[in-house]
Design a protein around this motif. Structure first.
Motif, PDB file in Angstrom:
ATOM      1  N   THR A  84     -18.189  55.137  13.324  1.00  0.00           N
ATOM      2  CA  THR A  84     -17.476  54.650  14.499  1.00  0.00           C
ATOM      3  C   THR A  84     -17.766  55.506  15.729  1.00  0.00           C
ATOM      4  N   GLY A  85     -17.484  54.923  16.898  1.00  0.00           N
ATOM      5  CA  GLY A  85     -17.620  55.647  18.146  1.00  0.00           C
ATOM      6  C   GLY A  85     -16.314  56.314  18.546  1.00  0.00           C
ATOM      7  N   LEU A  86     -16.113  56.482  19.840  1.00  0.00           N
ATOM      8  CA  LEU A  86     -14.957  57.227  20.348  1.00  0.00           C
ATOM      9  C   LEU A  86     -13.850  56.348  20.914  1.00  0.00           C
ATOM     10  N   LEU A  87     -14.031  55.047  20.919  1.00  0.00           N
ATOM     11  CA  LEU A  87     -13.070  54.184  21.591  1.00  0.00           C
ATOM     12  C   LEU A  87     -11.670  54.281  20.984  1.00  0.00           C
ATOM     13  N   ASP A  88     -11.566  54.084  19.680  1.00  0.00           N
ATOM     14  CA  ASP A  88     -10.254  53.881  19.060  1.00  0.00           C
ATOM     15  C   ASP A  88      -9.364  55.103  19.144  1.00  0.00           C
ATOM     16  N   GLN A  89      -9.887  56.262  18.755  1.00  0.00           N
ATOM     17  CA  GLN A  89      -9.067  57.453  18.774  1.00  0.00           C
ATOM     18  C   GLN A  89      -8.736  57.898  20.191  1.00  0.00           C
ATOM     19  N   THR A  90      -9.671  57.681  21.121  1.00  0.00           N
ATOM     20  CA  THR A  90      -9.399  58.039  22.513  1.00  0.00           C
ATOM     21  C   THR A  90      -8.282  57.161  23.069  1.00  0.00           C
ATOM     22  N   ALA A  91      -8.323  55.874  22.756  1.00  0.00           N
ATOM     23  CA  ALA A  91      -7.260  54.973  23.216  1.00  0.00           C
ATOM     24  C   ALA A  91      -5.913  55.394  22.645  1.00  0.00           C
ATOM     25  N   SER A  92      -5.881  55.706  21.357  1.00  0.00           N
ATOM     26  CA  SER A  92      -4.626  56.078  20.715  1.00  0.00           C
ATOM     27  C   SER A  92      -4.042  57.339  21.327  1.00  0.00           C
ATOM     28  N   LEU A  93      -4.897  58.253  21.727  1.00  0.00           N
ATOM     29  CA  LEU A  93      -4.438  59.539  22.256  1.00  0.00           C
ATOM     30  C   LEU A  93      -4.179  59.528  23.752  1.00  0.00           C
ATOM     31  N   ARG A  94      -4.938  58.734  24.521  1.00  0.00           N
ATOM     32  CA  ARG A  94      -4.926  58.909  25.975  1.00  0.00           C
ATOM     33  C   ARG A  94      -4.349  57.738  26.771  1.00  0.00           C
ATOM     34  N   CYS A  95      -4.062  56.608  26.134  1.00  0.00           N
ATOM     35  CA  CYS A  95      -3.522  55.482  26.893  1.00  0.00           C
ATOM     36  C   CYS A  95      -2.101  55.779  27.387  1.00  0.00           C
ATOM     37  N   THR A  96      -1.709  55.090  28.455  1.00  0.00           N
ATOM     38  CA  THR A  96      -0.368  55.236  29.009  1.00  0.00           C
ATOM     39  C   THR A  96       0.267  53.864  29.179  1.00  0.00           C
ATOM     40  N   GLU A  97       1.568  53.856  29.330  1.00  0.00           N
ATOM     41  CA  GLU A  97       2.326  52.618  29.458  1.00  0.00           C
ATOM     42  C   GLU A  97       1.899  51.833  30.702  1.00  0.00           C
ATOM     43  N   SER A  98       1.785  50.516  30.557  1.00  0.00           N
ATOM     44  CA  SER A  98       1.497  49.581  31.661  1.00  0.00           C
ATOM     45  C   SER A  98       0.126  49.783  32.302  1.00  0.00           C
TER      46      SER A  98
ATOM     47  N   ARG B 298      -1.297  35.826  12.149  1.00  0.00           N
ATOM     48  CA  ARG B 298      -0.123  36.519  12.664  1.00  0.00           C
ATOM     49  C   ARG B 298      -0.353  36.781  14.146  1.00  0.00           C
ATOM     50  N   THR B 299       0.640  36.543  14.956  1.00  0.00           N
ATOM     51  CA  THR B 299       0.473  36.678  16.395  1.00  0.00           C
ATOM     52  C   THR B 299       1.596  37.533  16.985  1.00  0.00           C
ATOM     53  N   PHE B 300       1.291  38.178  18.084  1.00  0.00           N
ATOM     54  CA  PHE B 300       2.321  38.872  18.859  1.00  0.00           C
ATOM     55  C   PHE B 300       1.799  39.106  20.265  1.00  0.00           C
ATOM     56  N   VAL B 301       2.718  39.266  21.202  1.00  0.00           N
ATOM     57  CA  VAL B 301       2.373  39.591  22.576  1.00  0.00           C
ATOM     58  C   VAL B 301       2.167  41.091  22.684  1.00  0.00           C
ATOM     59  N   ALA B 302       1.027  41.510  23.175  1.00  0.00           N
ATOM     60  CA  ALA B 302       0.686  42.923  23.271  1.00  0.00           C
ATOM     61  C   ALA B 302       1.152  43.489  24.602  1.00  0.00           C
ATOM     62  N   VAL B 303       1.925  44.543  24.539  1.00  0.00           N
ATOM     63  CA  VAL B 303       2.459  45.206  25.726  1.00  0.00           C
ATOM     64  C   VAL B 303       1.809  46.583  25.842  1.00  0.00           C
ATOM     65  N   PRO B 304       1.101  46.894  26.944  1.00  0.00           N
ATOM     66  CA  PRO B 304       0.486  48.215  27.084  1.00  0.00           C
ATOM     67  C   PRO B 304       1.532  49.321  26.968  1.00  0.00           C
ATOM     68  N   SER B 305       1.324  50.231  26.021  1.00  0.00           N
ATOM     69  CA  SER B 305       2.368  51.168  25.596  1.00  0.00           C
ATOM     70  C   SER B 305       1.857  52.619  25.657  1.00  0.00           C
ATOM     71  N   PRO B 306       2.756  53.586  25.474  1.00  0.00           N
ATOM     72  CA  PRO B 306       2.356  54.992  25.535  1.00  0.00           C
ATOM     73  C   PRO B 306       1.432  55.390  24.402  1.00  0.00           C
ATOM     74  N   GLY B 307       0.653  56.441  24.637  1.00  0.00           N
ATOM     75  CA  GLY B 307      -0.226  56.972  23.625  1.00  0.00           C
ATOM     76  C   GLY B 307       0.488  57.901  22.676  1.00  0.00           C
ATOM     77  N   ALA B 308      -0.287  58.652  21.892  1.00  0.00           N
ATOM     78  CA  ALA B 308       0.241  59.480  20.830  1.00  0.00           C
ATOM     79  C   ALA B 308       1.084  60.633  21.367  1.00  0.00           C
ATOM     80  N   GLY B 309       2.008  61.087  20.530  1.00  0.00           N
ATOM     81  CA  GLY B 309       2.825  62.226  20.918  1.00  0.00           C
ATOM     82  C   GLY B 309       3.824  62.578  19.834  1.00  0.00           C
ATOM     83  N   ARG B 310       4.678  63.541  20.157  1.00  0.00           N
ATOM     84  CA  ARG B 310       5.709  63.970  19.213  1.00  0.00           C
ATOM     85  C   ARG B 310       6.976  63.148  19.445  1.00  0.00           C
ATOM     86  N   ASP B 311       7.577  62.655  18.365  1.00  0.00           N
ATOM     87  CA  ASP B 311       8.792  61.855  18.456  1.00  0.00           C
ATOM     88  C   ASP B 311      10.030  62.680  18.161  1.00  0.00           C
ATOM     89  N   VAL B 312       9.951  63.572  17.191  1.00  0.00           N
ATOM     90  CA  VAL B 312      11.112  64.359  16.770  1.00  0.00           C
ATOM     91  C   VAL B 312      10.702  65.818  16.640  1.00  0.00           C
TER      92      VAL B 312
END
Length: 407
Positions: free
Chosen positions: A193-207, A393-407
């Protein structure tokens, strides 16, 4: 991937996987975890198979997440349990982190083990107990494996005192973690694989969508508020098998690398669109469609970004259509199920649609007026029924925050 993630559902809550992972951890270990970290799946708006060609991609994070509850151990053992969609816990055999090597672990447990293996090389060692839970759909081309790997990476780093974005302590760079996760996939799991998936999971932001130049690492958060203009991104999971390590993904990648080598270039990203015809004339016939897709797909990403910057969101629809045609005809990674989803969505009122992800199954996305979401959903489901296939299976995709600590 494995049983760590369950089926998607509309309105998935980021808090649910974190809560489920923490509760499952208490059930397995009889104590609370030291922390819970999570990472999202992703949808790639456009820019498919361009990442490993040093090109451009445009993903956004989903609200669906994979959470890792974790606590340190005073030995070198890594224990991993995963909470399945049926509520059952599955525990992998404990492994000694110093003994890990590529090929040592098979199945879903290879993903967290591979993360421990890579981090060991970067000075992060010591045992850990991990319990995983999530709602990122597996096999849907929405990057469930990378969400798992990113969540585990953050958990193991967090246990070592290396948190993301912590101004009061030592921090770890998201770009560097993405490259570590790529190594897990490439060298431990065996998926090219390339770098797209993990970079998106780590660096994307809401909206926002993440406009990433894979070669340079430069990134721009581009506003992508579909709701503000009465539009939605509908994800259509075809529920057909999707696996990079068992598909023609590697074959396509090797083909594009051969094409770049024949052209004397570092990557196909270096072919200007204006010079495409001349470049194709220098390639053997079997490589021309692959090169044509990569070069034109990079241009489509740039065109979409320009439209989004100008607030002309609805106008990206023809570019989504063009991307699917290229993936279907030139890159040849679409399937009958994906094609039917895309064609039916357009006929039922979608402005544009395309397959998303690596292909050979997985999901499609459709840009749909808010008022037509139910109509498109019902039309695709009916088309699948007529074809004798199980319902998507379908759902509406909402641009959401990337990875982080929850607890």
């Amino acid at each position: 991937m494995g049983p760590a993630a369950s089926a998607p559902h509309a309105g998935a809550s980021p808090a649910k996987p974190a809560f489920a992972a923490a509760e499952a951890f208490r059930s397995v270990h009889g104590r609370s975890p030291a922390g819970v970290w999570s990472a999202p799946g992703r949808v790639n708006l456009i820019g498919e198979h361009t990442d490993y060609n040093d090109g451009f991609v445009l993903p956004f994070a989903l609200p669906h997440r994979l959470a890792a509850a974790a606590a340190p151990r005073d030995d070198d053992l890594l224990t991993v349990a995963t909470l399945g969609s049926d509520g059952r816990l599955q525990e992998a055999e404990p492994v000694r982190i110093p003994d890990l090597h590529p090929g040592a672990i098979e199945g879903w447990a290879a993903y967290p083990a591979g993360v421990a293996w890579v981090l060991r090389d970067h000075g992060v060692s010591g045992g850990a107990d991990l319990v995983l839970a999530g709602d990122v759909p597996t096999g849907a081309g929405l990057s469930s494996s990378h969400a798992l790997e990113c969540a585990v990476a953050l958990a193991l780093l967090g246990l070592a005192g290396l948190e993301l974005d912590d101004p009061a302590g030592r921090t770890q760079d998201r770009t560097e973690i993405a490259r570590w996760v790529q190594r897990v996939e490439n060298d431990f799991v065996g998926a090219p694989t390339g770098l797209l998936d993990q970079t998106a999971s780590l660096r994307c932001t809401e909206s926002h969508v993440l406009f990433l130049d894979v070669r340079s690492g430069e990134a721009e958060q581009v506003p992508f508020d579909t709701a503000a203009v009465g539009l939605r991104i509908l994800v259509i999971d075809t529920r057909t098998k999707h696996s990079h390590s068992e598909s023609g993904y590697g074959e396509r990648r090797r083909g594009t690398e051969r094409a770049a080598d024949i052209l004397g270039l570092k990557a196909l990203r270096d072919v200007p669109l204006a010079d495409l015809d001349e470049a194709l004339s220098r390639l053997p016939a079997e490589l021309r469609p692959l090169a044509r897709h990569v070069v034109t797909e990079n241009q489509r990403v740039l065109d979409v970004v320009q439209l989004l910057r100008a607030g002309r969101l609805a106008e990206i629809a023809p570019l989504l259509d063009g991307s699917h045609t290229s993936l279907r005809d030139d890159y040849r990674v679409s399937t009958a199920e994906l094609d039917l989803a895309v064609e039916t969505a357009r006929e039922a009122g979608a402005l544009g649609a395309r397959m998303t992800g690596g292909g050979f199954g997985g999901s499609a996305i459709a840009l749909v007026p808010e008022s037509a979401v139910d109509t498109v959903d019902e039309a695709v489901t009916a088309a699948y029924e007529r074809a004798g296939w199980r319902a998507p299976r379908t759902f509406v995709a909402v641009p959401s925050p990337g990875a982080g600590r929850d607890v």
